[in-house]
Design a protein around this motif. Structure first.
Motif, PDB file in Angstrom:
ATOM      1  N   ALA A 119      22.399  29.138  60.007  1.00  0.00           N
ATOM      2  CA  ALA A 119      21.309  28.493  60.741  1.00  0.00           C
ATOM      3  C   ALA A 119      21.819  27.300  61.536  1.00  0.00           C
ATOM      4  CB  ALA A 119      20.221  28.058  59.767  1.00  0.00           C
ATOM      5  N   VAL A 120      22.677  26.483  60.914  1.00  0.00           N
ATOM      6  CA  VAL A 120      23.242  25.318  61.606  1.00  0.00           C
ATOM      7  C   VAL A 120      24.081  25.757  62.801  1.00  0.00           C
ATOM      8  CG1 VAL A 120      24.881  23.411  61.382  1.00  0.00           C
ATOM      9  CG2 VAL A 120      23.196  23.815  59.588  1.00  0.00           C
ATOM     10  N   ASP A 121      24.896  26.798  62.617  1.00  0.00           N
ATOM     11  CA  ASP A 121      25.720  27.292  63.709  1.00  0.00           C
ATOM     12  C   ASP A 121      24.864  27.825  64.859  1.00  0.00           C
ATOM     13  OD1 ASP A 121      27.995  26.642  62.354  1.00  0.00           O
ATOM     14  OD2 ASP A 121      28.434  28.675  61.654  1.00  0.00           O
ATOM     15  N   ALA A 122      23.760  28.496  64.525  1.00  0.00           N
ATOM     16  CA  ALA A 122      22.871  29.032  65.548  1.00  0.00           C
ATOM     17  C   ALA A 122      22.209  27.922  66.349  1.00  0.00           C
ATOM     18  CB  ALA A 122      21.807  29.933  64.907  1.00  0.00           C
ATOM     19  N   VAL A 123      21.774  26.860  65.659  1.00  0.00           N
ATOM     20  CA  VAL A 123      21.150  25.721  66.343  1.00  0.00           C
ATOM     21  C   VAL A 123      22.171  25.026  67.244  1.00  0.00           C
ATOM     22  CG1 VAL A 123      20.130  23.447  66.015  1.00  0.00           C
ATOM     23  CG2 VAL A 123      19.389  25.354  64.584  1.00  0.00           C
ATOM     24  N   ARG A 124      23.377  24.821  66.739  1.00  0.00           N
ATOM     25  CA  ARG A 124      24.428  24.188  67.538  1.00  0.00           C
ATOM     26  C   ARG A 124      24.731  25.026  68.782  1.00  0.00           C
ATOM     27  NH1 ARG A 124      28.162  24.365  64.082  1.00  0.00           N
ATOM     28  NH2 ARG A 124      27.847  22.309  63.146  1.00  0.00           N
ATOM     29  N   HIS A 125      24.740  26.342  68.619  1.00  0.00           N
ATOM     30  CA  HIS A 125      24.994  27.245  69.741  1.00  0.00           C
ATOM     31  C   HIS A 125      23.929  27.085  70.823  1.00  0.00           C
ATOM     32  CE1 HIS A 125      25.242  31.046  71.975  1.00  0.00           C
ATOM     33  NE2 HIS A 125      26.469  31.169  71.517  1.00  0.00           N
ATOM     34  N   GLU A 126      22.660  27.010  70.407  1.00  0.00           N
ATOM     35  CA  GLU A 126      21.569  26.868  71.362  1.00  0.00           C
ATOM     36  C   GLU A 126      21.649  25.537  72.104  1.00  0.00           C
ATOM     37  OE1 GLU A 126      19.301  29.079  72.360  1.00  0.00           O
ATOM     38  OE2 GLU A 126      20.440  30.496  71.133  1.00  0.00           O
ATOM     39  N   ILE A 127      21.990  24.467  71.386  1.00  0.00           N
ATOM     40  CA  ILE A 127      22.122  23.155  72.028  1.00  0.00           C
ATOM     41  C   ILE A 127      23.236  23.184  73.066  1.00  0.00           C
ATOM     42  CG2 ILE A 127      22.760  20.748  71.636  1.00  0.00           C
ATOM     43  CD1 ILE A 127      21.387  20.950  68.907  1.00  0.00           C
ATOM     44  N   TYR A 129      24.316  25.776  74.621  1.00  0.00           N
ATOM     45  CA  TYR A 129      23.909  26.649  75.740  1.00  0.00           C
ATOM     46  C   TYR A 129      23.037  25.870  76.731  1.00  0.00           C
ATOM     47  CZ  TYR A 129      21.869  30.566  78.280  1.00  0.00           C
ATOM     48  OH  TYR A 129      21.459  31.428  79.274  1.00  0.00           O
ATOM     49  N   VAL A 130      22.101  25.089  76.223  1.00  0.00           N
ATOM     50  CA  VAL A 130      21.235  24.271  77.080  1.00  0.00           C
ATOM     51  C   VAL A 130      22.060  23.237  77.847  1.00  0.00           C
ATOM     52  CG1 VAL A 130      19.371  22.573  77.092  1.00  0.00           C
ATOM     53  CG2 VAL A 130      19.189  24.606  75.652  1.00  0.00           C
ATOM     54  N   GLN A 131      23.084  22.697  77.207  1.00  0.00           N
ATOM     55  CA  GLN A 131      23.938  21.688  77.836  1.00  0.00           C
ATOM     56  C   GLN A 131      24.943  22.293  78.811  1.00  0.00           C
ATOM     57  OE1 GLN A 131      25.616  19.863  74.324  1.00  0.00           O
ATOM     58  NE2 GLN A 131      24.039  18.281  74.227  1.00  0.00           N
ATOM     59  N   GLY A 132      25.047  23.609  78.851  1.00  0.00           N
ATOM     60  CA  GLY A 132      26.005  24.257  79.738  1.00  0.00           C
ATOM     61  C   GLY A 132      27.407  24.357  79.170  1.00  0.00           C
ATOM     62  N   LYS A 133      27.586  23.964  77.903  1.00  0.00           N
ATOM     63  CA  LYS A 133      28.901  24.036  77.267  1.00  0.00           C
ATOM     64  C   LYS A 133      29.161  25.414  76.678  1.00  0.00           C
ATOM     65  CE  LYS A 133      28.734  19.154  75.939  1.00  0.00           C
ATOM     66  NZ  LYS A 133      28.759  18.201  74.785  1.00  0.00           N
ATOM     67  N   GLN A 134      28.133  26.259  76.663  1.00  0.00           N
ATOM     68  CA  GLN A 134      28.188  27.577  76.067  1.00  0.00           C
ATOM     69  C   GLN A 134      27.532  28.570  77.033  1.00  0.00           C
ATOM     70  OE1 GLN A 134      29.087  30.452  74.239  1.00  0.00           O
ATOM     71  NE2 GLN A 134      29.310  28.840  72.715  1.00  0.00           N
ATOM     72  N   LEU A 135      28.204  29.691  77.305  1.00  0.00           N
ATOM     73  CA  LEU A 135      27.701  30.650  78.294  1.00  0.00           C
ATOM     74  C   LEU A 135      27.046  31.870  77.664  1.00  0.00           C
ATOM     75  CD1 LEU A 135      30.671  30.618  80.842  1.00  0.00           C
ATOM     76  CD2 LEU A 135      28.642  29.150  80.774  1.00  0.00           C
ATOM     77  N   SER A 136      27.204  32.072  76.368  1.00  0.00           N
ATOM     78  CA  SER A 136      26.662  33.245  75.699  1.00  0.00           C
ATOM     79  C   SER A 136      25.313  32.940  75.062  1.00  0.00           C
ATOM     80  CB  SER A 136      27.642  33.739  74.620  1.00  0.00           C
ATOM     81  OG  SER A 136      27.052  34.752  73.831  1.00  0.00           O
ATOM     82  N   THR A 137      24.366  33.871  75.211  1.00  0.00           N
ATOM     83  CA  THR A 137      23.068  33.725  74.556  1.00  0.00           C
ATOM     84  C   THR A 137      23.084  34.287  73.142  1.00  0.00           C
ATOM     85  OG1 THR A 137      22.329  35.824  75.522  1.00  0.00           O
ATOM     86  CG2 THR A 137      21.812  33.806  76.741  1.00  0.00           C
ATOM     87  N   ASP A 138      24.149  35.010  72.791  1.00  0.00           N
ATOM     88  CA  ASP A 138      24.298  35.584  71.457  1.00  0.00           C
ATOM     89  C   ASP A 138      24.863  34.507  70.527  1.00  0.00           C
ATOM     90  OD1 ASP A 138      24.949  36.927  69.131  1.00  0.00           O
ATOM     91  OD2 ASP A 138      25.811  38.656  70.142  1.00  0.00           O
ATOM     92  N   PRO A 139      24.130  34.096  69.481  1.00  0.00           N
ATOM     93  CA  PRO A 139      24.616  33.025  68.603  1.00  0.00           C
ATOM     94  C   PRO A 139      25.874  33.381  67.824  1.00  0.00           C
ATOM     95  CG  PRO A 139      22.642  34.054  67.692  1.00  0.00           C
ATOM     96  CD  PRO A 139      22.803  34.591  69.070  1.00  0.00           C
ATOM     97  N   ASP A 140      26.221  34.670  67.771  1.00  0.00           N
ATOM     98  CA  ASP A 140      27.411  35.102  67.043  1.00  0.00           C
ATOM     99  C   ASP A 140      28.648  35.172  67.927  1.00  0.00           C
ATOM    100  OD1 ASP A 140      26.043  35.380  64.605  1.00  0.00           O
ATOM    101  OD2 ASP A 140      25.348  37.385  65.157  1.00  0.00           O
ATOM    102  N   ILE A 141      28.484  34.922  69.224  1.00  0.00           N
ATOM    103  CA  ILE A 141      29.613  35.005  70.159  1.00  0.00           C
ATOM    104  C   ILE A 141      29.647  33.737  71.011  1.00  0.00           C
ATOM    105  CG2 ILE A 141      30.599  36.239  72.119  1.00  0.00           C
ATOM    106  CD1 ILE A 141      29.404  38.789  71.027  1.00  0.00           C
ATOM    107  N   SER A 142      30.804  33.107  71.070  1.00  0.00           N
ATOM    108  CA  SER A 142      30.970  31.892  71.872  1.00  0.00           C
ATOM    109  C   SER A 142      31.801  32.190  73.114  1.00  0.00           C
ATOM    110  CB  SER A 142      31.661  30.795  71.042  1.00  0.00           C
ATOM    111  OG  SER A 142      30.820  30.356  70.001  1.00  0.00           O
TER     112      SER A 142
END
Length: 263
Positions: A119-127, A129-142
């Motif tokens: 859950a923590v990893d998924a939330v961090r991924h979404e944050i 993504y919103v900041q533009g530091k992450q391009l994948s919408t899949d929380p299991d893939i960075s």
């Protein structure tokens, strides 16, 4: 009535964390052949290195596909039964360092996330993504953006890394030849890193000389980056990812995130 919830909610949350601490790997056990290895590599540079920052932490996620034969056996990582956390004194370019691998299983065990960690990893991924530091919408893939190091040019980078810090990350595969997606980022904003897919760990020793061999196809390497993602095809089973930093790290600890996904 509301006062009851002050007791029920904490007890419920504690129960969820407690149950998943022991049985989370069963909840998230994959029904497919894809398994996950997560581990950390801590590197402490000894006195002969020029870097002011003597500590580097690599956080590694390696997702790969086991063969049908291997998936019939339940290999779940158990740190208490395996002696994976051992110090190893090594040397690169005539300079020594201590390497500590935590939860590294040499592709023998499956790491399965606990509920709260996932859950923590998924939330961090979404944050991210919103900041533009992450391009994948899949929380299991960075997937990280391609960010060049702007502090100095590529020519200077190639000169700096000749006596640099070299780290190797083996791939996991049940195939003879495979393909991998990968992404790398660092929190150090003063330097760039080079990343190369190489055919074997032997090339770690060859990096500083003319015998260095790596996959030269597009997507298999990046130079003078602070963030990078790519895809490398036709990698042999002994291959892996090589990361190189100049020996000019500044305080404090440098953190590097590495993600590997077998196609």
């Amino acid at each position: 009535m509301n006062k009851i919830f002050y007791f029920i909610i904490p007890i419920t949350m504690f129960s969820i964390i407690f149950v998943n601490a022991f049985f989370g790997h069963l909840i998230f056990a994959s029904e497919t052949q894809q398994v996950i290895n997560k581990y950390s590599v801590y590197v402490h540079l000894l006195s002969e290195w020029k870097s002011d920052s003597k500590n580097i932490i690599f956080e590694v996620t390696n997702s790969w596909h086991k063969s049908d034969k291997d998936t019939r056996i339940n290999h779940v990582f158990d740190a208490e039964l395996k002696e994976y956390n051992t110090n190893q004194l090594q040397e690169i370019n005539g300079k020594s360092f201590v390497e500590l691998k935590h939860e590294f299983s040499e592709c023998q065990e499956d790491w399965q996330p606990m509920l709260y960690r996932k859950a923590v990893d998924a939330v961090r991924h979404e944050i991210e993504y919103v900041q533009g530091k992450q391009l994948s919408t899949d929380p299991d893939i960075s997937v990280y953006p391609d960010i060049e190091n702007k502090n100095y040019d590529n020519l200077e980078q190639q000169s700096k890394i000749k006596n640099g810090i070299v780290q190797f990350f083996p791939i996991c595969t049940s195939k003879t030849i495979t393909s991998y997606d990968y992404s790398v980022k660092t929190d150090n904003r003063d330097l760039g890193f080079d990343v190369y897919f190489i055919p074997s760990s032997d090339q770690r020793e060859n990096f500083a000389n003319s015998e260095f061999d790596f996959y030269t196809e597009s997507g298999c390497y990046g130079q003078n980056k602070q963030s990078y993602s790519g895809t490398c095809k036709n990698i042999n089973k002994d291959g892996g990812l090589l990361l190189v930093f100049p020996d000019e790290l500044k305080p404090w600890t440098t953190k590097v995130t590495v993600n590997l996904y077998e196609n």
